[in-house]
Design a protein around this motif. Structure first.
Motif, PDB file in Angstrom:
ATOM      1  N   GLY A 175       0.786  -1.225   0.000  1.00 16.72           N
ATOM      2  CA  GLY A 175       0.000   0.000   0.000  1.00 16.72           C
ATOM      3  C   GLY A 175       0.818   1.275   0.000  1.00 16.72           C
ATOM      4  O   GLY A 175       0.278   2.364   0.248  1.00 16.72           O
ATOM      5  N   LEU A 176       2.107   1.173  -0.293  1.00 17.17           N
ATOM      6  CA  LEU A 176       2.969   2.350  -0.256  1.00 17.17           C
ATOM      7  C   LEU A 176       2.669   3.265  -1.438  1.00 17.17           C
ATOM      8  O   LEU A 176       2.580   2.814  -2.587  1.00 17.17           O
ATOM      9  N   ARG A 177       2.491   4.559  -1.181  1.00 16.26           N
ATOM     10  CA  ARG A 177       2.295   5.521  -2.268  1.00 16.26           C
ATOM     11  C   ARG A 177       3.634   5.794  -2.946  1.00 16.26           C
ATOM     12  O   ARG A 177       4.630   6.083  -2.297  1.00 16.26           O
ATOM     13  N   ARG A 178       3.646   5.724  -4.265  1.00 17.89           N
ATOM     14  CA  ARG A 178       4.904   5.812  -5.001  1.00 17.89           C
ATOM     15  C   ARG A 178       4.955   6.997  -5.960  1.00 17.89           C
ATOM     16  O   ARG A 178       5.885   7.138  -6.719  1.00 17.89           O
ATOM     17  N   SER A 179       3.935   7.843  -5.908  1.00 14.01           N
ATOM     18  CA  SER A 179       3.836   8.896  -6.914  1.00 14.01           C
ATOM     19  C   SER A 179       4.690  10.121  -6.602  1.00 14.01           C
ATOM     20  O   SER A 179       5.030  10.881  -7.495  1.00 14.01           O
ATOM     21  N   SER A 180       5.030  10.355  -5.358  1.00 12.16           N
ATOM     22  CA  SER A 180       5.729  11.591  -4.990  1.00 12.16           C
ATOM     23  C   SER A 180       7.110  11.328  -4.398  1.00 12.16           C
ATOM     24  O   SER A 180       7.558  12.049  -3.505  1.00 12.16           O
ATOM     25  N   ALA A 181       7.765  10.281  -4.849  1.00 14.04           N
ATOM     26  CA  ALA A 181       9.078   9.934  -4.319  1.00 14.04           C
ATOM     27  C   ALA A 181      10.129  10.952  -4.746  1.00 14.04           C
ATOM     28  O   ALA A 181      10.093  11.471  -5.856  1.00 14.04           O
TER      29      ALA A 181
END
Length: 342
Positions: A175-181
């Motif tokens: 469930g880790l958000r990966r869009s703003s890395a």
């Protein structure tokens, strides 16, 4: 952060057996060197042009072109501190060693590093497929797979005294958000694989006496109107897989990939359509794809068209309403007699 070397991706080469191995090793080394020095900012077109000046020793120059790019994937990276300084280039190895020092206890590991402000990184990736024709046959082409990678900060390790439930959860939390890395460096190219497709398919055929689905797919292309009108590698790439089984024997696999960057053709036929309505829908699909019988090959490789379409076409043929050349009717009958798909 420094840009990882090309060796970081474990680049491979699918070579023909025998004396050609040394030539292919030379080719892959030079392609890897081109990937290392070409900036991503120049685009894949510039990379293809540069590769076109990297011929196989003893052979004429080949003209490479990009046919497909597939993104949205990633692989684990390393470990950095709060200042983005590298602690380890290999997250998984670091975590396994650190956990072993704590006798396999994740709570002890979390307590030991909770104040260290450590972060996991990952490599966001896109694979570019470039091809160069080597002959007139459908399988006569070289396929080069090049990865475009960028290292980014993935997630904090042991944040807020949170203890992961497993080592896998620590490495790649669900469930880790990966869009703003946050990026840790510029994107770069690295070679994944160079394959002589004809030689690879020959090796696959040598493994089993019967033709595998990919062999039948390419044979159908050559026998159909598609093969008379278009070059296979203009419209298809192959997903290549090679691994060792438990007896250390190589297992080779190849799956056709539609070489389309953007929206694929859309089948607009109504359920149960036959006759003129079905003919019109198939013709529209083929025009969108750019070659005849496209509907058949897309039917085998995607959910774009149901298999029922093939049976409906044969029903039309048997009713005396045939809108396909005889060569295409034969390809279709062969498939209905022995269906296959991907």
């Amino acid at each position: 952060m420094t840009t990882p070397s090309v060796a970081a991706s474990g680049n491979t080469i699918a070579t023909p057996p025998g004396n050609a191995t040394a030539q292919w090793a030379s080719l892959t080394a030079r392609v890897a060197e081109v990937c290392e020095r070409m900036p991503v900012a120049g685009g894949v077109g510039a990379l293809a042009r540069e590769l076109s000046h990297t011929p196989l020793p003893g052979s004429p120059e080949l003209s490479y072109r990009e046919v497909l790019s597939r993104g949205g994937w990633y692989r684990l990276g390393g470990v950095v501190d709060g200042s983005d300084a590298s602690i380890s280039r290999d997250l998984e190895h670091w975590a396994e060693a650190a956990l072993a020092e704590c006798d396999g206890d994740l709570h002890t590991l979390a307590d030991r590093h909770v104040d260290d402000a450590l972060f996991a990184t990952r490599f966001n990736g896109m694979t570019h497929y470039l091809v160069a024709a080597t002959g007139n046959g459908a399988a006569d082409f070289i396929q080069v797979e090049i990865e475009e990678l960028q290292e980014v900060v993935s997630h904090p390790l042991f944040a807020d005294e949170t203890v992961p439930g497993s080592l896998e959860e620590l490495l790649d939390p669900p469930g880790l958000r990966r869009s703003s890395a946050k990026p840790l460096g510029a994107p770069f190219y690295t070679l994944r694989r160079v394959t002589d497709i004809a030689a690879f398919l020959a090796r696959m055929r040598a493994q089993k006496p019967d033709a595998q689905p990919v062999h039948r797919f390419i044979a159908a292309w050559e026998a159909s109107s598609a093969g008379q009108a278009a070059q296979f590698s203009n419209h298809w790439a192959l997903a290549i897989r090679e691994h060792l089984d438990r007896y250390r024997q190589p297992i080779l696999q190849a799956t056709p990939l539609v070489a389309i960057n953007g929206e694929p053709p859309h089948f607009q036929g109504a359920f149960g359509a036959q006759g003129l309505a079905l003919q019109a829908a198939l013709n529209r699909f083929d025009r969108q794809a750019g070659y005849p019988m496209a509907w058949f090959f897309h039917m085998l490789t995607s959910k774009t068209l149901p298999h029922a379409v093939a049976f409906a076409v044969i029903d039309d043929v048997q009713s005396g309403f045939s809108y396909l050349p005889e060569r295409d009717v034969k390809v279709l009958r062969d498939w209905i007699h022995r269906p296959y798909g991907f």
